[in-house]
Design an enzyme around this catalytic site. Structure first.
Site, PDB file in Angstrom:
ATOM      1  N   ARG A  15      11.859   8.934   0.563  1.00 45.95           N
ATOM      2  CA  ARG A  15      11.650   8.265  -0.732  1.00 45.95           C
ATOM      3  C   ARG A  15      10.182   7.922  -0.923  1.00 45.95           C
ATOM      4  NH1 ARG A  15       9.352   4.114  -3.389  1.00 45.95           N
ATOM      5  NH2 ARG A  15       9.792   2.755  -1.633  1.00 45.95           N
ATOM      6  N   HIS A 207       5.404  -3.086   6.861  1.00 50.66           N
ATOM      7  CA  HIS A 207       5.301  -1.780   6.200  1.00 50.66           C
ATOM      8  C   HIS A 207       3.798  -1.512   6.038  1.00 50.66           C
ATOM      9  CE1 HIS A 207       6.735   1.107   2.905  1.00 50.66           C
ATOM     10  NE2 HIS A 207       5.423   1.064   2.718  1.00 50.66           N
ATOM     11  N   HIS A 209       0.413   0.946   5.640  1.00 43.74           N
ATOM     12  CA  HIS A 209      -0.224   2.225   5.317  1.00 43.74           C
ATOM     13  C   HIS A 209      -1.461   2.360   6.209  1.00 43.74           C
ATOM     14  CE1 HIS A 209       1.773   3.518   1.376  1.00 43.74           C
ATOM     15  NE2 HIS A 209       2.534   2.582   1.920  1.00 43.74           N
ATOM     16  N   CYS A 240       0.187   5.834  -2.662  1.00 39.11           N
ATOM     17  CA  CYS A 240       0.654   4.936  -3.716  1.00 39.11           C
ATOM     18  C   CYS A 240      -0.033   5.335  -5.003  1.00 39.11           C
ATOM     19  CB  CYS A 240       0.338   3.475  -3.381  1.00 39.11           C
ATOM     20  SG  CYS A 240       0.790   2.368  -4.728  1.00 39.11           S
ATOM     21  N   ASN A 249       2.240   6.009   4.496  1.00 40.93           N
ATOM     22  CA  ASN A 249       2.657   5.038   5.502  1.00 40.93           C
ATOM     23  C   ASN A 249       2.248   5.583   6.854  1.00 40.93           C
ATOM     24  OD1 ASN A 249       4.580   3.263   3.905  1.00 40.93           O
ATOM     25  ND2 ASN A 249       5.283   5.312   3.414  1.00 40.93           N
TER      26      ASN A 249
END
Length: 302
Positions: A15, A207, A209, A240, A249
């Site tokens: 996703r 999370h 990046h 993003c 990520n």
């Protein structure tokens, strides 16, 4: 808090990783990717996003993907749901978890969704209530928790405020996300410790990046304060659309290689993840962004 001996890795490649790809990826390829990740041992895979195809064309196949994957008992297949229409799509597709999201940065919230943080979270109240009624797990995600492309620094207090709001909606888990990858280890610890005053540490996740190459160090730093759930993306897929220059990520292969070296249990087969990463990278016509994945693949090719 003790350093965790076991961590949960949430795989977000299908996703969060694929949503910004310009070339349309078929539902068949996405299904195979999710199936490979299921087979590798993940217990939580972010597989779909029920957003308007006008905004994220790549996710237009989400219903097809959710219908086509081979589900394994005990695995949570998550879907991003920005509104009630998205929730209805996720419900029909039998998502095990829905993900709602807000930002810790007022400027990012305004630029991204044209409303304040408070308004953006309030919009999810119906989705949160519907998730509870249908016994679907609810996860909240907080973007720009360590820095924002528009306002720069974001205070731990701002993050704590959004954690409180998401807790109030009944979230089962809350992601503290470094959307633009600017966080550094000590900063990460401060933010996680502050967030943990509002919400159980065991239900917080990191999370990260890897824009500035700090993601692995940040994961380790978060583990030092007791965080034991992390997101990663196979082959380092992603970026993003609203954060210029933000890379994907942290790559799942790199995270697993580090966890294996630390003797931390993940329940995931690194070799199978390397195969999945090479599979999707080959399909995209480029090399995986994962250093560990590429190194292992090269070693195998001998």
């Amino acid at each position: 808090m003790a350093f965790p001996t076991k961590v949960k890795i949430v795989e977000v490649g299908p996703r969060d990783g694929l949503q910004n790809e310009k070339e349309t990826i078929s539902a068949e390829v996405k299904i195979e990717l999710v199936d490979r990740l299921t087979d590798a041992g993940f217990i939580n895979i972010e597989a779909a996003s029920f957003v308007s195809p006008k905004w994220v064309p790549q996710m237009a196949t989400s219903t097809e993907v959710m219908a086509g994957i081979t589900r394994k008992a005990g695995v949570i297949y998550s879907a991003l749901t920005p509104n009630m229409k998205g929730f209805e799509g996720a419900l029909a597709a039998k998502a095990d978890e829905v993900v709602i999201f807000g930002a810790a940065s007022e400027a990012f919230s305004q630029k991204n969704i044209n409303c304040s943080i408070a308004e953006s979270i309030e919009r999810f109240r119906d989705v949160a209530q519907a998730a509870k009624q249908h016994n679907i797990r609810l996860r909240g995600s907080i973007s720009c928790s360590f820095g924002c492309p528009y306002q720069g620094e974001v205070s731990p207090e701002s993050v704590a405020d959004v954690v409180r709001r998401l807790k109030d909606l009944g979230c089962d888990e809350i992601d503290i996300a470094d959307t633009i990858g600017v966080g550094t280890p000590r900063h990460v610890q401060k933010v996680m410790e502050r967030a943990a005053k509002e919400f159980p540490l065991a239900q917080l996740s990191g999370h990260f990046h890897d824009t500035y190459g700090q993601a692995l160090a940040n994961i380790y730093a978060a583990m030092e304060v007791g965080v034991s759930t992390f997101h990663s993306s196979v082959a380092g897929l992603g970026g993003c659309p609203y954060a210029k220059g933000a890379t994907g990520n942290v790559s799942t292969e790199d995270v697993l290689y580090m966890m294996n070296g630390l003797g931390v249990e993940t329940g995931i087969d690194l070799d199978k993840v390397v195969d999945a990463g090479q599979f999707i990278s080959k399909h995209l016509g480029r090399k995986a962004v994962s250093r560990a994945g590429n190194a292992i693949a090269a070693k195998r090719a001998g």
